[in-house]
Write a protein that holds these residues in place. Structure first.
Motif, PDB file in Angstrom:
ATOM      1  N   LYS A 230       0.831  -1.213   0.000  1.00 27.12           N
ATOM      2  CA  LYS A 230       0.000   0.000   0.000  1.00 27.12           C
ATOM      3  C   LYS A 230       0.862   1.259   0.000  1.00 27.12           C
ATOM      4  O   LYS A 230       0.454   2.303  -0.489  1.00 27.12           O
ATOM      5  N   LYS A 231       2.054   1.140   0.564  1.00 30.00           N
ATOM      6  CA  LYS A 231       2.955   2.291   0.643  1.00 30.00           C
ATOM      7  C   LYS A 231       3.250   2.854  -0.739  1.00 30.00           C
ATOM      8  O   LYS A 231       3.449   4.038  -0.908  1.00 30.00           O
ATOM      9  N   LYS A 232       3.271   1.968  -1.738  1.00 25.33           N
ATOM     10  CA  LYS A 232       3.575   2.386  -3.105  1.00 25.33           C
ATOM     11  C   LYS A 232       2.494   3.329  -3.641  1.00 25.33           C
ATOM     12  O   LYS A 232       2.782   4.268  -4.364  1.00 25.33           O
ATOM     13  N   GLN A 233       1.241   3.065  -3.264  1.00 26.98           N
ATOM     14  CA  GLN A 233       0.145   3.938  -3.716  1.00 26.98           C
ATOM     15  C   GLN A 233       0.256   5.325  -3.085  1.00 26.98           C
ATOM     16  O   GLN A 233      -0.029   6.332  -3.720  1.00 26.98           O
ATOM     17  N   GLU A 234       0.705   5.335  -1.837  1.00 23.10           N
ATOM     18  CA  GLU A 234       0.857   6.627  -1.159  1.00 23.10           C
ATOM     19  C   GLU A 234       2.069   7.387  -1.666  1.00 23.10           C
ATOM     20  O   GLU A 234       2.058   8.603  -1.761  1.00 23.10           O
ATOM     21  N   ASN A 235       3.130   6.650  -1.989  1.00 26.65           N
ATOM     22  CA  ASN A 235       4.357   7.279  -2.455  1.00 26.65           C
ATOM     23  C   ASN A 235       4.862   6.570  -3.706  1.00 26.65           C
ATOM     24  O   ASN A 235       5.565   5.575  -3.632  1.00 26.65           O
ATOM     25  N   PRO A 236       4.495   7.084  -4.908  1.00 24.22           N
ATOM     26  CA  PRO A 236       4.838   6.396  -6.159  1.00 24.22           C
ATOM     27  C   PRO A 236       6.345   6.355  -6.429  1.00 24.22           C
ATOM     28  O   PRO A 236       6.785   5.616  -7.309  1.00 24.22           O
ATOM     29  N   ASP A 237       7.125   7.138  -5.698  1.00 26.41           N
ATOM     30  CA  ASP A 237       8.574   7.140  -5.928  1.00 26.41           C
ATOM     31  C   ASP A 237       9.264   5.889  -5.381  1.00 26.41           C
ATOM     32  O   ASP A 237      10.419   5.630  -5.704  1.00 26.41           O
ATOM     33  N   LEU A 238       8.573   5.144  -4.537  1.00 23.07           N
ATOM     34  CA  LEU A 238       9.182   3.943  -3.978  1.00 23.07           C
ATOM     35  C   LEU A 238       9.402   2.906  -5.078  1.00 23.07           C
ATOM     36  O   LEU A 238       8.617   2.801  -6.016  1.00 23.07           O
ATOM     37  N   LEU A 239      10.483   2.162  -4.943  1.00 16.00           N
ATOM     38  CA  LEU A 239      10.836   1.152  -5.924  1.00 16.00           C
ATOM     39  C   LEU A 239      10.344  -0.210  -5.428  1.00 16.00           C
ATOM     40  O   LEU A 239      10.556  -0.545  -4.270  1.00 16.00           O
ATOM     41  N   GLU A 240       9.694  -0.952  -6.318  1.00 12.90           N
ATOM     42  CA  GLU A 240       9.136  -2.235  -5.883  1.00 12.90           C
ATOM     43  C   GLU A 240      10.156  -3.370  -5.970  1.00 12.90           C
ATOM     44  O   GLU A 240      11.008  -3.385  -6.858  1.00 12.90           O
ATOM     45  N   ARG A 241      10.041  -4.295  -5.019  1.00 15.36           N
ATOM     46  CA  ARG A 241      10.895  -5.478  -4.980  1.00 15.36           C
ATOM     47  C   ARG A 241      10.024  -6.720  -5.043  1.00 15.36           C
ATOM     48  O   ARG A 241       8.899  -6.704  -4.580  1.00 15.36           O
ATOM     49  N   GLY A 242      10.602  -7.787  -5.593  1.00 15.74           N
ATOM     50  CA  GLY A 242       9.860  -9.044  -5.641  1.00 15.74           C
ATOM     51  C   GLY A 242       9.887  -9.623  -7.040  1.00 15.74           C
ATOM     52  O   GLY A 242      10.737  -9.241  -7.856  1.00 15.74           O
ATOM     53  N   ILE A 243       8.956 -10.542  -7.322  1.00 13.64           N
ATOM     54  CA  ILE A 243       8.915 -11.176  -8.640  1.00 13.64           C
ATOM     55  C   ILE A 243       7.880 -10.465  -9.506  1.00 13.64           C
ATOM     56  O   ILE A 243       6.707 -10.412  -9.158  1.00 13.64           O
ATOM     57  N   PHE A 244       8.317  -9.914 -10.619  1.00 14.50           N
ATOM     58  CA  PHE A 244       7.440  -9.150 -11.511  1.00 14.50           C
ATOM     59  C   PHE A 244       6.868 -10.040 -12.608  1.00 14.50           C
ATOM     60  O   PHE A 244       5.742  -9.845 -13.042  1.00 14.50           O
ATOM     61  N   VAL A 245       7.666 -10.972 -13.089  1.00 13.84           N
ATOM     62  CA  VAL A 245       7.234 -11.868 -14.162  1.00 13.84           C
ATOM     63  C   VAL A 245       7.661 -13.286 -13.818  1.00 13.84           C
ATOM     64  O   VAL A 245       8.791 -13.494 -13.358  1.00 13.84           O
ATOM     65  N   GLN A 246       6.763 -14.232 -13.993  1.00 13.10           N
ATOM     66  CA  GLN A 246       7.122 -15.644 -13.845  1.00 13.10           C
ATOM     67  C   GLN A 246       6.165 -16.418 -14.722  1.00 13.10           C
ATOM     68  O   GLN A 246       5.003 -16.599 -14.379  1.00 13.10           O
ATOM     69  N   LYS A 247       6.631 -16.803 -15.906  1.00 13.30           N
ATOM     70  CA  LYS A 247       5.740 -17.505 -16.838  1.00 13.30           C
ATOM     71  C   LYS A 247       6.503 -18.584 -17.598  1.00 13.30           C
ATOM     72  O   LYS A 247       7.735 -18.579 -17.652  1.00 13.30           O
ATOM     73  N   GLU A 248       5.758 -19.496 -18.179  1.00 13.97           N
ATOM     74  CA  GLU A 248       6.352 -20.607 -18.923  1.00 13.97           C
ATOM     75  C   GLU A 248       6.246 -20.320 -20.414  1.00 13.97           C
ATOM     76  O   GLU A 248       5.177 -19.999 -20.922  1.00 13.97           O
ATOM     77  N   LEU A 249       7.372 -20.428 -21.097  1.00 15.72           N
ATOM     78  CA  LEU A 249       7.389 -20.347 -22.558  1.00 15.72           C
ATOM     79  C   LEU A 249       8.367 -21.415 -23.039  1.00 15.72           C
ATOM     80  O   LEU A 249       9.224 -21.838 -22.273  1.00 15.72           O
ATOM     81  N   PRO A 250       8.265 -21.859 -24.314  1.00 16.30           N
ATOM     82  CA  PRO A 250       9.217 -22.870 -24.798  1.00 16.30           C
ATOM     83  C   PRO A 250      10.661 -22.402 -24.583  1.00 16.30           C
ATOM     84  O   PRO A 250      10.985 -21.253 -24.879  1.00 16.30           O
ATOM     85  N   GLU A 251      11.487 -23.319 -24.071  1.00 15.51           N
ATOM     86  CA  GLU A 251      12.864 -22.957 -23.744  1.00 15.51           C
ATOM     87  C   GLU A 251      13.763 -23.252 -24.944  1.00 15.51           C
ATOM     88  O   GLU A 251      13.567 -24.232 -25.658  1.00 15.51           O
ATOM     89  N   TYR A 252      14.765 -22.428 -25.149  1.00 16.63           N
ATOM     90  CA  TYR A 252      15.583 -22.454 -26.364  1.00 16.63           C
ATOM     91  C   TYR A 252      16.317 -23.783 -26.596  1.00 16.63           C
ATOM     92  O   TYR A 252      16.269 -24.330 -27.703  1.00 16.63           O
ATOM     93  N   CYS A 253      16.989 -24.309 -25.570  1.00 20.42           N
ATOM     94  CA  CYS A 253      17.765 -25.555 -25.744  1.00 20.42           C
ATOM     95  C   CYS A 253      16.858 -26.723 -26.108  1.00 20.42           C
ATOM     96  O   CYS A 253      17.200 -27.550 -26.958  1.00 20.42           O
ATOM     97  N   ARG A 254      15.694 -26.788 -25.439  1.00 20.16           N
ATOM     98  CA  ARG A 254      14.768 -27.888 -25.723  1.00 20.16           C
ATOM     99  C   ARG A 254      14.201 -27.749 -27.134  1.00 20.16           C
ATOM    100  O   ARG A 254      14.042 -28.739 -27.866  1.00 20.16           O
TER     101      ARG A 254
END
Lengths: 266, 84
Positions: A230-254
């Motif tokens: 919620k702090k981010k909504q109050e202060n948009p200058d804060l930088l977010e931490r954590g996982i932003f993207v986690q998805k499955e797509l065909p992998e290059y070697c395979r």
């Protein structure tokens, strides 16, 4: 295993300055590897040039210290020839996004399974504190004595739009989160990018009058929040931490293996 | 839950570069810098084994050796300066 069993103790104490955040990332990486129970023989660290790149010399894994910005290209070669290995690519901000910018976006686009750790200290430390593409507008560096007028990249946004299938951010203050995210990044079946905000007290901290290493880490504590806070909504200058993207797509070697079998059938 | 008891505080003096991160972030102010700018445990008895010094040491110089004892001491309320 004790952490010291994962390092080349003969090279210690390391070359990084007192308080350099890169050592904390090394610390977190070793913990992640220990927790995961990975075999040292199945890990390859490929690095380019810069303070951050020295990390590959300190770990007792297979290691390649390669050309400036080209670590991902070498790593791609390693991974394609031996897909069973865990490939970890530690890079500095300049190494990853200035000199190696093209390798970075294309490795992300290909979705080749490896872990790119962007050790973002916002400066070229090894060569004397020049500004980097991540220094940011208004910051001071030796080559911008009147202030930087370049805007910075957002590593998370860049990696996401380039197609990386795992994108995360943390800092050297948040050490538990650091080891946890490194573990998740290594476990991800695809190209994973982890940005770690890390302090350079010698150049960035001193030039920008932020203070010593501890004070720079206090800034990470103060200026960052977990994704969805919620702090981010109050202060948009804060930088977010954590996982932003986690998805499955065909992998290059395979996919490449599939192409080989297809071609052989004909 | 049994409270981990401190067994030993190993600090590799050759590796410590005296950055002071461990001293700054210790929630119990256990650590101090000596006259050679190396960290040492000045108040060992106050250590709660949160290991934040060990985890945050950029020089890999600090090792907190703990053992979990099954005694009756109450668990400490302080979680040891973990993630904010």
């Amino acid at each position: 295993m004790a952490l010291k069993d994962y390092i080349r103790q003969r090279f210690f104490p390391h070359i990084w300055c007192p308080g350099c955040g890169h050592g904390i990332i090394l610390n977190g990486l070793l913990r992640a590897v220990d927790t995961m129970g990975l075999d040292k023989k199945n890990i390859v660290m490929v690095s380019g040039i810069g303070c951050s790149a020295r990390i590959s010399g300190y770990v007792d894994f297979h290691s390649l210290h390669t050309l400036h910005g080209r670590a991902l290209a070498f790593a791609t070669g390693v991974k394609l020839s031996k897909p069973e290995l865990n490939v970890i690519v530690p890079m500095g901000d300049g190494d990853a996004l200035a000199i190696g910018g093209n390798h970075f976006i294309h490795a992300a686009r290909r979705n080749i399974e490896m872990t790119a750790i962007v050790m973002n200290n916002r400066v070229y430390g090894m060569t004397g504190g020049q500004f980097s593409p991540l220094s940011g507008y208004g910051t001071m560096a030796t080559t911008v004595p009147y202030g930087n007028i370049d805007h910075d990249f957002d590593v998370v946004d860049l990696a996401t739009s380039a197609g990386a299938t795992f994108v995360a951010r943390t800092s050297t203050y948040h050490v538990h989160e650091l080891a946890e995210l490194i573990t998740k990044a290594i476990n991800h079946k695809g190209f994973s990018v982890l940005e770690v905000l890390t302090q350079c007290p010698t150049y960035f901290g001193r030039r920008n009058r932020i203070g010593d290493a501890s004070e720079m880490m206090e800034v990470y504590k103060k200026n960052t929040v977990r994704i969805g806070s919620k702090k981010k909504q109050e202060n948009p200058d804060l930088l977010e931490r954590g996982i932003f993207v986690q998805k499955e797509l065909p992998e290059y070697c395979r996919e490449y293996d599939n192409i080989i079998s297809k071609a052989r059938q004909k | 839950m049994a409270k981990p008891a401190l067994k030993e505080h190993r600090i590799e003096r050759q590796w410590c570069k005296g950055c002071g991160i461990c001293v700054h972030f210790c929630p119990k102010k256990v650590l101090e810098m000596d006259e050679e700018d190396k960290a040492f445990a000045a108040r060992l008895e106050d250590c709660i084994c949160c290991r934040m010094c060990e985890l945050r040491c950029p020089d890999l110089a600090v090792e907190v050796i703990c053992e979990t004892s099954g005694n009756n001491e109450t668990p400490d309320k302080d979680q040891g300066g973990g993630n904010a």
